[in-house]
Scaffold this motif. Sequence first.
Motif, PDB file in Angstrom:
ATOM      1  N   THR A 289      38.448   9.571  76.964  1.00 51.75           N
ATOM      2  CA  THR A 289      39.101  10.576  77.751  1.00 51.75           C
ATOM      3  C   THR A 289      39.198   9.988  79.449  1.00 51.75           C
ATOM      4  O   THR A 289      40.332  10.125  79.917  1.00 51.75           O
ATOM      5  N   ALA A 293      42.517   9.200  81.645  1.00 51.03           N
ATOM      6  CA  ALA A 293      42.745   9.899  82.566  1.00 51.03           C
ATOM      7  C   ALA A 293      43.065   8.829  83.972  1.00 51.03           C
ATOM      8  O   ALA A 293      43.999   9.171  84.901  1.00 51.03           O
ATOM      9  N   TYR A 297      46.568   8.710  85.973  1.00 46.61           N
ATOM     10  CA  TYR A 297      46.513   8.632  87.439  1.00 46.61           C
ATOM     11  C   TYR A 297      47.291   7.497  88.023  1.00 46.61           C
ATOM     12  O   TYR A 297      48.107   7.944  88.996  1.00 46.61           O
ATOM     13  N   HIS A 319      41.336  19.138  76.351  1.00 53.12           N
ATOM     14  CA  HIS A 319      41.989  18.145  77.171  1.00 53.12           C
ATOM     15  C   HIS A 319      42.389  18.546  78.494  1.00 53.12           C
ATOM     16  O   HIS A 319      42.085  17.844  79.328  1.00 53.12           O
ATOM     17  N   LEU A 323      40.765  17.536  81.879  1.00 55.84           N
ATOM     18  CA  LEU A 323      41.468  16.698  82.814  1.00 55.84           C
ATOM     19  C   LEU A 323      41.613  17.477  84.073  1.00 55.84           C
ATOM     20  O   LEU A 323      41.811  17.136  85.232  1.00 55.84           O
ATOM     21  N   PHE A 327      40.902  15.761  87.764  1.00 55.62           N
ATOM     22  CA  PHE A 327      41.767  15.640  88.582  1.00 55.62           C
ATOM     23  C   PHE A 327      41.625  16.697  89.985  1.00 55.62           C
ATOM     24  O   PHE A 327      42.595  16.684  90.735  1.00 55.62           O
TER      25      PHE A 327
END
Length: 678
Positions: A289, A293, A297, A319, A323, A327
């Motif tokens: 994961t 990510a 990004y 998810h 995420l 973020f």
Amino acid sequence: MRSLTDSVANLKGVGPKRIAELATLGIDTIEDLLTYYPTRYNDFTPTDIESAKDKQKITLQGVVVSEPLLVRYGYRRNRLIFRMQVGKEVVIATFFNQPYIKKQIELNQEVTVMGKWDAPRRQVTGNKLLKEKADDRNEFGAVYAVNKHIRQNVLQSFIRQAYEEYANIIPTYLPETIRQRYRLMDRRQMIREIHFPQTQATAKAARRTAAYEEFFLFQLRLQAIRRAHRQEDGNRILYHNDELKEFIGGLPFELTDAQKRVVNEICCDMRQPYQMNRLLQGDVGSGKTIVAAIAIYAAITAGYQAALMAPTEILAGQHAEKLAKVFEGTHVRVALLTGSLTVKQHRELLAAMKRGDVNLIVGTHALIQDEVEYANLGLVITDEQHRFGVNQRQQLREKGEHPDVLAMTATPIPRTLAITNYGEMDVSIIDQLPAGRKPIQTKWLQSNQHAAAIHFLREQLKQGAQAYVVSPLIEESAALDVQNATDLYNQLSADLEPAYKVGLLHGRMGTEEKDEAMRQFNSGELQVLVATTVIEVGVDNPNATVMVIYDADRFGLAQLHQLRGRVGRGERQSYCLLIADPKTDEGKARMKTMVATDDGFKIAEQDLKLRGSGDVLGKKQSGMPEFKVGDPVADLKILQIARADAGNLLGMPNWDQVDENQPLVLYLKRHELETHFD
């Protein structure tokens, strides 16, 4: 002009009835007939009875020295006995329930008997008798897979006729340089020796050539497709390297070496002008994961949107939540698109996506609905990609202008399947777990040790742990004597409550009920969650440290490994208890494998050996090609060599202009239309 694509109707003795019968074996053309290879061989080479072992299968050649005697006993049961001179010894030959053989046995005639040797009694129990002299036949005879429509001798005669009439136009595909390097036969010789071998050695050499050729041609097609994809225009995602490094540096942990390697592979692909088509494999808990990510990004720093498609709403929600935390404080705006949004929420989100107000959209198959439009989709990620159909993945890929594609799976795919199934994709593997993760301790208990399992569970709960208890069925089944989730829930509620609260989760529950059960378990309101395999993929609770699987032998190895992977996601020691009484050797082997290793790739290889390639991902999902001779498991080395050779050939400048490669050029053109890989 004759061609190998000619119908079998061109052969003598093949009329409409025979055409239909041959079609039941998948034989329509001369090529089909010539490449309908034997499954095994009968070895007629005489055995030296001096060195023959008791119960060994042998072939005796000798002269009949007594009249055959037929003795009948019981209903339709009989025994045929005669003596034969084999060298200096007289041996008794016995055939059971084959009275018609009596007419084939004549005094002082030479015969060959195949059967089982009884060393103490110096006699053979025959299963096959051959009358013709050794000089009149091959010592080694091909045996084919046939059915009630076509007999062995009929099929053999058609194959021989086809070879005699078409041998001179059989093309040799493999270039001479490759044939010399590996001492392979040309195609005409290979087909002759595989069907009509003189010895075991020539049959073996022919099969080796056939296996290599089959793998080589398959890989050539696969890699030609891969190269064609690379010539398509894609997005050059020129991400901001400094921003990306800053984001990675700000993570609360350091990436493992495997994660760093995989991130570099993905980022390198994203900068290329062609469409990325990469498979990311990683065992349960290996940190896929966060790699996804980083890729997301990178795409967003270059001004693109990213979409992540998960197979279930539970997983999509997890998810999105995970995420959003990763973020936090960045310019990534996360949105969740699933079927359970209200009409108003759905309409507002679609408008925001089209305007580009959100740049990361996580969702289920709702992401590929016709009305969904993106402002600038640059990266598509599918999680647990084998759970989506080919069309679903293709629809998501077509939502933007050739977006880069990253397919993730936590189902470790053996090297064999990766080479054959995903040969047209680049494959990245995270083969290292994050620091601090402790191996999950696995124990196999018999069902009569159920009380010990409950005692262990109670002890762990006392220490603040949470547990999953898995059953293969939702409700009681008359056909199967296995535990079911509803019964287990009632039983464990009676055993553990009120001290510990027990919940139930299964596939027939509504979405809201499922989400509520998961929410209560994740928040700690429930200590034990009784479930079916609905928790197999993606459910994540770091505080859950015990997994109990009832009737574990009802599950495949890959599924057991996925279930076990729901625990061991934090720093505490985790445990998996397998409760099973397997009746088969394969069932016992699965339990032993689970106890012996928690390496998903080793487990996947073992699963492949036990169940065969078609069943590991499911025949339809795996897309595993049907090889006629080559076995991707047993012949893995040949498969790997053939793959490298096909890649090297296609990498040569102007390879398709070289004279000896022209048969391959024609082969690729002929198969271009029938080759469809996702």
